[in-house]
Enzyme design. Structure first.
Site, PDB file in Angstrom:
ATOM      1  N   THR A 182      40.472  59.235  32.564  1.00  0.00           N
ATOM      2  CA  THR A 182      39.626  60.363  32.969  1.00  0.00           C
ATOM      3  C   THR A 182      38.225  59.957  33.414  1.00  0.00           C
ATOM      4  OG1 THR A 182      38.945  60.727  30.669  1.00  0.00           O
ATOM      5  CG2 THR A 182      40.867  61.965  31.468  1.00  0.00           C
ATOM      6  N   ASP A 183      37.774  58.753  33.058  1.00  0.00           N
ATOM      7  CA  ASP A 183      36.388  58.382  33.363  1.00  0.00           C
ATOM      8  C   ASP A 183      36.096  58.380  34.856  1.00  0.00           C
ATOM      9  OD1 ASP A 183      35.867  58.172  30.701  1.00  0.00           O
ATOM     10  OD2 ASP A 183      35.734  55.989  30.650  1.00  0.00           O
ATOM     11  N   GLU A 187      13.420  68.534  50.621  1.00  0.00           N
ATOM     12  CA  GLU A 187      12.457  67.760  49.833  1.00  0.00           C
ATOM     13  C   GLU A 187      12.000  66.491  50.549  1.00  0.00           C
ATOM     14  OE1 GLU A 187      11.042  68.617  46.929  1.00  0.00           O
ATOM     15  OE2 GLU A 187      12.071  70.539  47.138  1.00  0.00           O
ATOM     16  N   TYR A 208      40.179  54.210  20.329  1.00  0.00           N
ATOM     17  CA  TYR A 208      41.558  53.805  20.573  1.00  0.00           C
ATOM     18  C   TYR A 208      41.590  52.771  21.700  1.00  0.00           C
ATOM     19  CZ  TYR A 208      40.703  57.258  24.194  1.00  0.00           C
ATOM     20  OH  TYR A 208      40.139  57.952  25.230  1.00  0.00           O
ATOM     21  N   LYS A 263      34.213  65.507  35.605  1.00  0.00           N
ATOM     22  CA  LYS A 263      34.325  65.454  34.149  1.00  0.00           C
ATOM     23  C   LYS A 263      32.993  65.926  33.565  1.00  0.00           C
ATOM     24  CE  LYS A 263      35.721  62.376  30.372  1.00  0.00           C
ATOM     25  NZ  LYS A 263      36.196  61.015  30.003  1.00  0.00           N
ATOM     26  N   THR A 271      43.705  56.768  29.116  1.00  0.00           N
ATOM     27  CA  THR A 271      43.940  57.313  27.783  1.00  0.00           C
ATOM     28  C   THR A 271      45.331  57.898  27.646  1.00  0.00           C
ATOM     29  OG1 THR A 271      41.596  57.784  27.443  1.00  0.00           O
ATOM     30  CG2 THR A 271      43.148  59.049  26.118  1.00  0.00           C
TER      31      THR A 271
END
Length: 357
Positions: A120-121, A314, A54, A193, A40
């Site tokens: 950023t992903d 667990e 975009y 993120k 981006t």
């Protein structure tokens, strides 16, 4: 005659005084290389108010640098276009290429730090991968933006300025790979993120950020204690590929389909992103046991996002011969397991690695 010579000498001294400090200040600036990968921060939209919808990865690295002329005041900056992709398309092959380029550059005496512009992903994943394979104490800083370069109040230019400032600063050395976004300094191991669109999306929600960038300098408040970079046992120099490791997500009513399909596709390791403390649903556990019996390494992680994954909590991990992810997210556990499998398939050794990195 004497007065004229004295006047000429005074003018010469003044010129020297005006010239030398500027030259010396320029000489003291660190040399920072910006490696651009797209995202981006290099994106563009149809209008100044386009912040979704975009096109990512359209602006080249030289234009990114030219858009922030203030960079020249904090470092001697050069740029390389390594990739030009949206970060959801980042692959293992991209990581290997990027890591080798970073290590080559940092081995050069005329490179003091590196900034990597990134979407950023998957920024947190690339940062953690580099955190494990970079072989230098010199600063490596990842940076991106949540708004494209054409948007009103685009966050990319200031983020890039801060990242270069950070990479040029001696206090950033030896702290592992860093992420610089929104005036904050985050550790590659801990950051994630947390929001789809807001500019404050990157946070280390469990263990906290490392510091701030304010007033033109970084301020650190926390140190990274897990091993990284020069202390890491992993090396990508001779690697041409990484072992196939996949993630299976758990949820209510989940069945064995994911695990069975991943094994059929050739997975050498499976990270089970379990609910809660990595619980094993009754319908999934047999598939994971079968996967381990076939030689795949199984790592129990949690989809929760915070907390320690308790060994033998667990599930009876000793009996099942499983590994637990400690505080790593499933996506980062996948990265560590891939690198671990380049060294060993011994689950005790791999568990040691998860408690080390």
């Amino acid at each position: 005659m004497f007065h004229r010579q004295a006047a000429q000498f005074a003018v010469a001294l003044l010129g020297f005084a005006l010239f030398v400090p500027t030259s010396l200040a320029q000489a003291r600036l660190a040399n920072v290389t910006i490696l651009a990968t797209g995202g981006t921060i290099a994106g563009s939209g149809a209008t100044s108010t386009t912040t979704v919808g975009y096109t990512a990865a359209t602006v080249g690295v030289q234009n990114l640098i030219a858009a922030v002329p203030e960079l020249a005041k904090v470092a001697n900056v050069s740029g390389e276009q390594v990739f030009q992709i949206a970060s959801e398309n980042m692959s293992n092959e991209h990581w290997l290429t990027l890591a080798r380029r970073v290590n080559t550059l940092l081995a050069q005496p005329n490179v003091d730090g590196i900034v990597i512009t990134h979407g950023t992903d998957t920024m947190e994943e690339t940062a953690y991968f580099l955190n494990l394979v970079v072989k230098s104490r010199k600063p490596v800083v990842l940076v991106g933006s949540m708004r494209p370069s054409t948007a009103m109040s685009a966050d990319g230019p200031l983020n890039l300025y801060n990242a270069v400032l950070l990479a040029a600063h001696p206090d950033a050395a030896g702290r592992g790979v860093l992420v610089s976004m929104n005036d904050q300094i985050q550790s590659a191991r801990d950051v994630t993120k947390t929001n789809t669109t807001t500019t404050d999306t990157f946070k280390s929600t469990d263990l906290g950020m490392l510091g701030y960038i304010q007033g033109g300098k970084p301020s650190f408040y926390r140190a990274v204690t897990r091993k990284h970079t020069t202390e890491s046992e992993f090396d990508v120099g001779a690697l041409t590929a990484l072992p196939q490791v996949e993630i299976a997500l758990s949820y209510a009513n989940v069945g064995p389909t994911q695990v069975e399909a991943l094994m059929a596709a050739g997975a050498k390791g499976i990270v089970h992103a379990g609910v809660g403390n990595g619980s094993l649903p009754a319908r999934v556990k047999p598939a994971l046991v079968a996967a381990r019996a076939k030689g795949a390494i199984v790592v129990r992680a949690s989809r929760v996002g915070q907390g320690i994954l308790a060994r033998n909590g667990e599930a009876n991990d000793d009996q099942l011969d499983f590994v637990v992810a400690d505080t790593l997210s499933p996506q980062k556990a996948r990265i560590l397991l891939m690198l671990a499998l380049t060294k060993t398939t011994n689950t005790r050794e791999i568990q040691r690695m998860f408690y080390t990195y």
